[in-house]
Scaffold this active site. Structure first.
Site, PDB file in Angstrom:
ATOM      1  CE1 TYR A   1      44.488  21.914   6.802  1.00 38.83           C
ATOM      2  CE2 TYR A   1      46.142  21.144   8.342  1.00 38.83           C
ATOM      3  CZ  TYR A   1      44.827  21.214   7.940  1.00 38.83           C
ATOM      4  OH  TYR A   1      43.857  20.576   8.667  1.00 38.83           O
TER       5      TYR A   1
ATOM      6  NE  ARG B   1      36.313   6.270   0.327  1.00 37.82           N
ATOM      7  CZ  ARG B   1      35.295   5.519   0.744  1.00 37.82           C
ATOM      8  NH1 ARG B   1      34.052   5.999   0.721  1.00 37.82           N
ATOM      9  NH2 ARG B   1      35.513   4.287   1.197  1.00 37.82           N
TER      10      ARG B   1
ATOM     11  CB  SER C   1      47.075  17.895  13.566  1.00 34.76           C
ATOM     12  OG  SER C   1      46.572  17.608  12.272  1.00 34.76           O
TER      13      SER C   1
ATOM     14  CG  LEU D   1      41.892  18.029   3.639  1.00 32.90           C
ATOM     15  CD1 LEU D   1      41.249  18.704   4.839  1.00 32.90           C
ATOM     16  CD2 LEU D   1      43.292  17.541   3.997  1.00 32.90           C
TER      17      LEU D   1
ATOM     18  CG  PHE E   1      42.511  28.884  16.569  1.00 29.34           C
ATOM     19  CD1 PHE E   1      42.138  28.366  15.338  1.00 29.34           C
ATOM     20  CD2 PHE E   1      43.665  29.662  16.639  1.00 29.34           C
ATOM     21  CE1 PHE E   1      42.879  28.617  14.187  1.00 29.34           C
ATOM     22  CE2 PHE E   1      44.416  29.927  15.497  1.00 29.34           C
ATOM     23  CZ  PHE E   1      44.026  29.400  14.275  1.00 29.34           C
TER      24      PHE E   1
END
Length: 409
Positions: free
Chosen positions: A123, A91, A118, A94, A409
Site C-alpha cells: 500500500y 492486470r 495483510s 488493484l 476491520f
C-alpha cells in the site's frame, strides 16, 4: 484492465465475499463471523471487479470516525476486504480499485483513509504510511509480579456473561476513545465484533469470558479473555489469552491486570494488540520475562492534506511549509503552509518557499504522532529545506500518548 468495476449490490455479496475468502486461502469462516461481516458491509461503499460473471477483485470502505491528536473524531474511510483473484494478478485490478476508492473517499468529504495491511509492501505506492504499532507479550506470571497503585483493593471485580454486559463495556470504551489517537468510535453493530467467538478459533481455550471492574456500583473497566488450561508433568501450566481490556482510572486498570496475573492453574498471560505505551509495563517486576514484541498496525493515507492537517492539534506552536509529493492523488501535490498549536490549526495552499519536502506517505506515517518526523528524515525520506524545520515539526506532530488501533476491520 478490461474488468467491469462497479458498486457492490446486496445480491452479489455471497459471491463477492466468497472470492475474498478464497484470495485469503479459501478456509471458510464460522457462520457467526460471516453473518457479522454481512451486516457490517456498507454496500454503497464497496466495490467489485468483474470479468464477465466472475468476481476477480473486492474492496470496501467502512465509514469510521478516528481519534486524532487533540481528541477530535475525524471522518475516515476504513479500507477493508481488499483482494484480487490469483488468476488476475498484474492486470491493474488493484490499482483501478484503489484509484476509484480514493476518488470516492474524496467525494464523500472524508480527509483520511486507513487500513491494516495483510502485506506491508502493497500500500505504500498508494500513499499509505505505517502510523501505529501494536504491542504483544507473553508474560511469565509465575515469576513476574505486579506493583499496584493505591485504591486497587477498593475495586470490585465480578464475572459477567460477555453478551449481557455489552452496553456497560461499550460505555467504558466510548469514554476512552477521545484520549488516544488511532481509536475508532464504534457505530451500532460494531459492538459485536469483540464478542466474536467461533469455537474453531479457540485452539483449545475456553469460550470468551468477561470480568467487570466496579466502584460504587459503576462499571469502571472490563477485561475479556480466554482461559486455555494445560497440564504437564509438573502440574497446571495454563495460559490466559487477553482479548481486550479498558479501564477509566489507574486503580481499576491495575485491578484487572492483577486479576489476570493471579488466575489459578495458569502461568502465562498472552497479550495481543495493545498500545506500545501500555501502562502494565510499568507495573511489572521484570519486563524481560514479558517477551514484548512490536509490529506495524494502522496505515494512514491523507486524502485531503489541508483538511487532515487542520483536523488535529499540535503539541507546540508550528509554522511550516510542506512540499508534498502525491502522484496518485495529484490534488494534494504542491506546497501547504501549516500553522497551529494545541488549540487548533490552519493548513492552506501557498507559494512560499518550502521548509520540508516529503511524500504523502510520510505525512500519513507521522500524522497520528506515533512516528517522529525525524525518523523518516534520518532515512532520507524527508528533506529539510530550512535548518531546524525537522526538529520543529517533529515536536509539534508528537502525541502525549501513543496512537493505537484497538481492533481490526
Amino acid at each position: 484492465m478490461t474488468s467491469d468495476l462497479r458498486v457492490l449490490q446486496p445480491s452479489e455479496w455471497d459471491t463477492w465475499y466468497g472470492k475474498l475468502v478464497l484470495a485469503f486461502g479459501g478456509v471458510p469462516e464460522a457462520d457467526e463471523e460471516r453473518a457479522l461481516w454481512n451486516r457490517l458491509t456498507e454496500f454503497d461503499r464497496s466495490l467489485g471487479a468483474w470479468d464477465g460473471d466472475d468476481c476477480v477483485g473486492t474492496a470496501g470502505a467502512f465509514s469510521f470516525r478516528l481519534t486524532v491528536p487533540g481528541g477530535a473524531l475525524v471522518p475516515a474511510a476504513g479500507v477493508t476486504m481488499v483482494s484480487v483473484a490469483a488468476t488476475h494478478r498484474r492486470r491493474g485490478v488493484l490499482t483501478a480499485m484503489m484509484r476509484r476508492q480514493l476518488d470516492d473517499v474524496r467525494s464523500w468529504g472524508e480527509p483520511l483513509a486507513v487500513l491494516t495491511a495483510s502485506e506491508p509492501a502493497i500500500y505504500g505506492r498508494f500513499g499509505y504510511g505505517a502510523a501505529t504499532q501494536l504491542l504483544s507479550a507473553e508474560i511469565d506470571t509465575a515469576r513476574v509480579r505486579l506493583s499496584v497503585p493505591p485504591g486497587t483493593d477498593d475495586v470490585r471485580l465480578r464475572f459477567a456473561a460477555p453478551g449481557d454486559v455489552v452496553e456497560a463495556c461499550e460505555a467504558v470504551y466510548a469514554r476512552r476513545v477521545p484520549g488516544r489517537p488511532g481509536m475508532l468510535a464504534r457505530r451500532p453493530g460494531w459492538e459485536q465484533l469483540p464478542l466474536l467467538d467461533p469455537e474453531s478459533e479457540r485452539q483449545g481455550s475456553s469460550p470468551l469470558q468477561c470480568v467487570l471492574a466496579e466502584r460504587a456500583g459503576e462499571v469502571v473497566g472490563y477485561a475479556r479473555f480466554h482461559n486455555k488450561p494445560e497440564w504437564d508433568t509438573a502440574g497446571p501450566n495454563g495460559t490466559i489469552v487477553l482479548r481486550d481490556l479498558e479501564a477509566l482510572d489507574p486503580a481499576a486498570y491495575a485491578a484487572l491486570w492483577r486479576f489476570l496475573f493471579e488466575i489459578d492453574l495458569t502461568s502465562t498471560l498472552e497479550v495481543r494488540s495493545r498500545p506500545v505505551d501500555d501502562a502494565w509495563q510499568h507495573l511489572v517486576s521484570d519486563i524481560r520475562r514479558c517477551q514484548v514484541r512490536l509490529r506495524d498496525s494502522l496505515y494512514v493515507r491523507l486524502v485531503d492534506v489541508g483538511a487532515a492537517l487542520e483536523a488535529r492539534t499540535y503539541q507546540t506552536p508550528v509554522d511550516v511549509v510542506f512540499e508534498v509529493e502525491d502522484d496518485f492523488c495529484p490534488w494534494n501535490q504542491g506546497r501547504w503552509r501549516l500553522t497551529g498549536d494545541s488549540k487548533g490549526a490552519s493548513c492552506k495552499r501557498t507559494d512560499e518557499d518550502a521548509d520540508l519536502a516529503l511524500s504523502v506517505r510520510e505525512l500519513g506515517a507521522v500524522y497520528l504522532g506515533g512516528v517522529s518526523l525525524s525518523a523518516p528524515a534520518a532515512a532520507g525520506r524527508v528533506r529539510e529545506l530550512r535548518p531546524g524545520a525537522v526538529a520543529e515539526a517533529s515536536v509539534a506532530f508528537s502525541s502525549a500518548v501513543a496512537p493505537w488501533l484497538p481492533h481490526g476491520f
